[in-house]
Write an enzyme that holds these catalytic residues in place. Structure first.
Site, mmCIF file in Angstrom:
data_model
loop_
_atom_site.group_PDB
_atom_site.id
_atom_site.type_symbol
_atom_site.label_atom_id
_atom_site.label_comp_id
_atom_site.label_asym_id
_atom_site.label_seq_id
_atom_site.Cartn_x
_atom_site.Cartn_y
_atom_site.Cartn_z
ATOM 1 N N GLY D 145 0.697 -1.115 -0.007
ATOM 2 C CA GLY D 145 -0.117 -0.030 -0.012
ATOM 3 C C GLY D 145 0.763 1.195 -0.101
ATOM 4 N N CYS D 146 0.281 2.187 -0.394
ATOM 5 C CA CYS D 146 1.102 3.666 -0.588
ATOM 6 C C CYS D 146 1.469 4.179 0.772
ATOM 7 C CB CYS D 146 0.299 4.819 -1.134
ATOM 8 S SG CYS D 146 -1.578 4.747 -0.683
ATOM 9 N N TYR D 147 0.695 4.039 1.951
ATOM 10 C CA TYR D 147 1.132 4.541 3.175
ATOM 11 C C TYR D 147 2.177 3.515 3.759
ATOM 12 C CZ TYR D 147 -2.728 8.000 3.735
ATOM 13 O OH TYR D 147 -3.601 9.012 3.471
ATOM 14 N N ALA D 150 5.404 4.480 2.645
ATOM 15 C CA ALA D 150 6.125 5.676 3.123
ATOM 16 C C ALA D 150 6.523 5.448 4.479
ATOM 17 C CB ALA D 150 5.046 6.928 2.893
#
Lengths: 342, 342, 342, 342
Positions: D145-147, D150
């Site tokens: 996932g993107c979060y 990061a």
């Protein structure tokens, strides 16, 4: 009989927002407007949104120009307010929108600002415990910083009620007007649009000691504060995401009950219904504080999120609210809880 | 004695802006709020910036619900206003914020809207020549479209004074709220941020015949209109760049003199000082129209640029201004010329 | 064998975009980077998006530093390029991204720039009639301005085919990077977000004579140009809305046929399918020009709308395209027609 | 010999970004493109920035259409990938950009997604300890996932080195493209521009268990995660502000040394020089992760901030990076660390 108000520093964002609010205040008559580097210029060229004042010309910030007013608002760079206030005499209401008189701890001031501490004035955040009484009839008011307003109003109920451990972690996003109107490369539209970035990371932001002061006072014990501000691609608004470990026995229900009570009689504090979260757009141009709380059971943390307009409740609205209290007017006079949206 | 106002279509952007203004209007009491697809919902969930009305619940748009008010505002999809107005009776002031009653030419209506023409009501742009008288005491008002407001107020002085050839070229940029609140892919934030794009190019936009009608009336002869609207990455605001060939003998001075005269007594029309140009940010949330003119000698063209807030002067503010006139109140009651900036 | 390229003015937006493109160019090796006020600074601090060059340090812009390269790009304030170019000698390819050598008419230069005319170099817009040949093998190239790129590529087919009357009306919206990186109050994020505003109205913008030059050359007769630039709340992109009265006999079909032919063999010109309109977001970071045309029969006008990235096709991409032609490389080397969206 | 790639779900933001990257990938040939609700439409109408593919038509997502490719990328709503993957056979490389195969703990899946767990595939975040080897030669990859991308890349070095207490507090701001292209009222441009707002507060976001899984694996002990995502007014980018109490003995120097080592050999991880902080604009369209660390001595906390492009490194770039590893190509092929700025 109108309250005559002068504004020192009328060309910046804080001064402009203050004038916007004072123009709508039924008891105030706007007197002298000053701005040192812009003295001699028409306000219409500097604040083109304030059409009724477009023809007014800025004067130098001197004691003579500021004399003869009932209230003098100072929107000056920090370090300049003490000298001006002294010249105005003890009977004039002086409301400092800068940082000079916010901190009680001289050593904290000196550490973060690198200059001698000017003193401490009554603190213009009436929603905090025991703060309102000190403002009623006051002749000097220190308007809180924008981040400390958003964060302190989010977290004080949890600390005052003994629900939270004394270690707060705060990440706040601010619109760019919080950084002021002086042109700097990193504040150019080309740089900020489409970008989120942090600054003052690791405890270095000057609002950290002010937040610490407020939360510690609410808790009755020293609260350690980790504060990270970020710059968001919008002109206005602060969204403060605040959390702390919950003390034993806290539940979602007890947490909500504490916040319901804290907000119940406050005209500008609005606890949103469950399931609805604050958005800065909803308080654009308003003096309202939208608040929501959650208890994250898995992480054992209380999460409180607040949204304010950094220029209104976070600066100029807070100043007007304090003026109202100091002058014995209704606290909400000239202020609204209605945002301009979308 | 308060004016009781109902709003049909309170969940959209026009309805929300109208409520924002009515909440600040000293003579108005807000009555029934309706919204068909959202009937039964709390307004706080739909318009979270309108805190004083957060607990109000939307009703169905029926004659019964709307009965018993002095004023009924209609913020409905076009084609629905006539039936509602008929049921309300001739003594209730009905202010239609939609398009149904703006055009005088039935064939233009049918061409652009593809349905039978409902009729023509007094046109709520009092700044136009001979328009104000028709609004005083009126029981029916058609609020102008947002683009026609910006464009007509920019160009009518030049046409009324016979300075411009009857071929206007207009390019206008609008904030996204002009496209409404119904979710469509091309209106997503991801799509519009960072993007400028045109639409309705080549004369196809439904505001074209309304602009043509207004400019032709001002000129006393048919004016041909080339109108290109563009979508700009901002929530609110219209910047209209309007031009026409200058008739023989026009000079920069004569042009400016005409605009000075046209704006002199109008509370919401502001001709900016020479050298200052309109910006939509300066009229954010205000009912003001900022105007500037230039005579481009090399191209032989008159250029007029206006900035409005599409939701305020362009929709809900225009509606309130017309209501004031229709009810015999001061035209500016509850309206401001002060923008929220930055 | 790699082409060694130096960039004078590497700290600004044009220089940064050029470096972004050169880093992806398979034939180029990046040599000296200069920037006067920033000499001695790491590029990583000034252009944090160019990670592969983060450790490079800017040098002074001197003949010694720029010597020994095959290509020298100049991204300097206007008026400085001639002196630098002279020192580099006739065998080095010098590509000026500034304005100094774009105009053929010395009096137009003097009128708009107020200084002596430096001369005229081959004009780096190969899509214009007869322009490509002059660039092949050239040792000096004047890169067009961003607005002239967008406008000229929109209108030249109509003028070259004799479809349009010689009076063009142009309104263009530009992202803020077009105004450069020097910090000025009106370019602050707080000012530009949420705002559209015009500037240089009435023919005063310095790109006006360049547009006039290009359209007149295409038309074979003097074309009068009314050009209004506006600042849009986005970092990049130009949307140019261009129109002119149609000559007798023009139809929608004949207009489209002319544009289809004009774009057919051009690698960067894309006529969109009917019904689809350009958007600046679609060409973000790309060298493509999206074009669409309409014939407004009621107004008798040809409308052409183009979208470019002002920093890519409008500046640095145009410079690389010209370099490719001058060096005998494939014109599209290192350039893309793919935008970064959403 | 080219790698033939199919993309199931080519009309959304993840699919569009993947195509943008694959178009620039020297080893890939783009095969079938599918999109169920958009089958039959031209890609040019859906992804107007992908000009080289404008004429391609989307097909239905069926096993027949996806057959005959070396790689199939799935950009489908969660719950649909397992069935498609099964039909493709074990020899085709299947890269799932959705959530289905990311979690190892079936009960966490069921709690957060409310459906049976489909299984666990090699996790496409090669920078994590021991992750790269599992991707080399893999036939199935779950893109993170993107979060989680990061956050995990920000915090894993501190946890792997034993510097941080197992209680992480994370506040992340994401651009709106992270919420997808399906039109919803709260994602309209009018709503998101000028607004910051949180969602999924209190542990409810589906990326929470994925973050927990990654940090716990790095720490070798269960890490409790408090994760608050916020929606920021920008199309792309994630700024993750991550912190944890420092274990005894941590210093600023030891912290920095750990991060220098962790980033040293990673092509996409960039620890910024001291004093420089990540900004999402700097990684716009790039596969880079910009990281900075601070030790807040007063609060006793480690602060790590990362910036990524949610669509590139956070989704499609991560997918391409994993594909490269799975196919034995250089891990960086077709990917860049250069952002598009300003």
């Amino acid at each position: 009989m109108a309250v005559r108000a002068a504004v020192a520093g009328a060309s910046g964002y804080a001064g402009g927002e203050l004038l916007r609010l004072l123009l709508a205040h039924p008891e105030v008559e706007i007197g002298a407007l000053t701005g040192n580097s812009n003295a001699g210029q028409r306000l219409g060229a500097l604040q083109p949104h304030l059409l009724p004042l477009a023809g007014r010309v800025l004067q130098e910030t001197t004691a003579e120009v500021l004399a003869g007013h009932d209230v003098v608002f100072l929107a000056l760079p920090h370090g300049q307010s003490a000298a001006v206030a002294e010249q105005l005499g003890p009977d004039v209401l002086v409301i400092d929108m800068g940082a000079d008189f916010r901190l009680t701890d001289a050593s904290a001031w000196e550490k973060f600002y690198g200059s001698p501490h000017a003193g401490t004035w009554p603190y213009g955040l009436p929603e905090l415990p025991r703060a309102r009484a000190a403002l009623e009839g006051a002749k000097r008011v220190a308007v809180p910083g924008c981040y400390p307003t958003a964060v302190s109003l989010a977290l004080f109920p949890a600390y005052a009620a003994g629900l939270a451990e004394p270690e707060a972690v705060i990440v706040a996003a601010s619109g760019t007007s919080g950084a002021g109107k002086a042109p700097k490369p990193h504040l150019l539209g080309s740089e900020v649009m489409g970008s989120m970035s942090p600054y003052g990371v690791g405890g270095g932001h000057r609002h950290t000691p002010e937040i610490t002061q407020n939360l510690s006072a609410a808790a009755g014990e020293p609260v350690s504060v980790s504060f990270t501000p970020t710059l968001a691609p919008m002109p206005r608004g602060i969204l403060a995401t605040c959390s702390a470990s919950a003390k034993d026995g806290v539940t979602g229900e007890s947490l909500r009950a504490v916040y319901e009570k804290a907000c119940a009689d406050e005209p500008f504090l609005h606890l949103l219904p469950e399931g609805q979260w604050p958005a800065t757009a909803s308080v654009y141009g308003s003096n309202a504080v939208q608040v929501q709380v959650a208890y994250d059971e898995a992480a054992g943390r209380i999460i409180v999120i607040s949204a304010i307009d950094n220029l209104t409740k976070g600066t100029a609205g807070g100043a007007v609210q304090s003026m109202n209290l100091a002058l014995g007017l209704d606290e909400t006079t000239g202020l609204t809880t209605i945002g301009v949206a979308p």
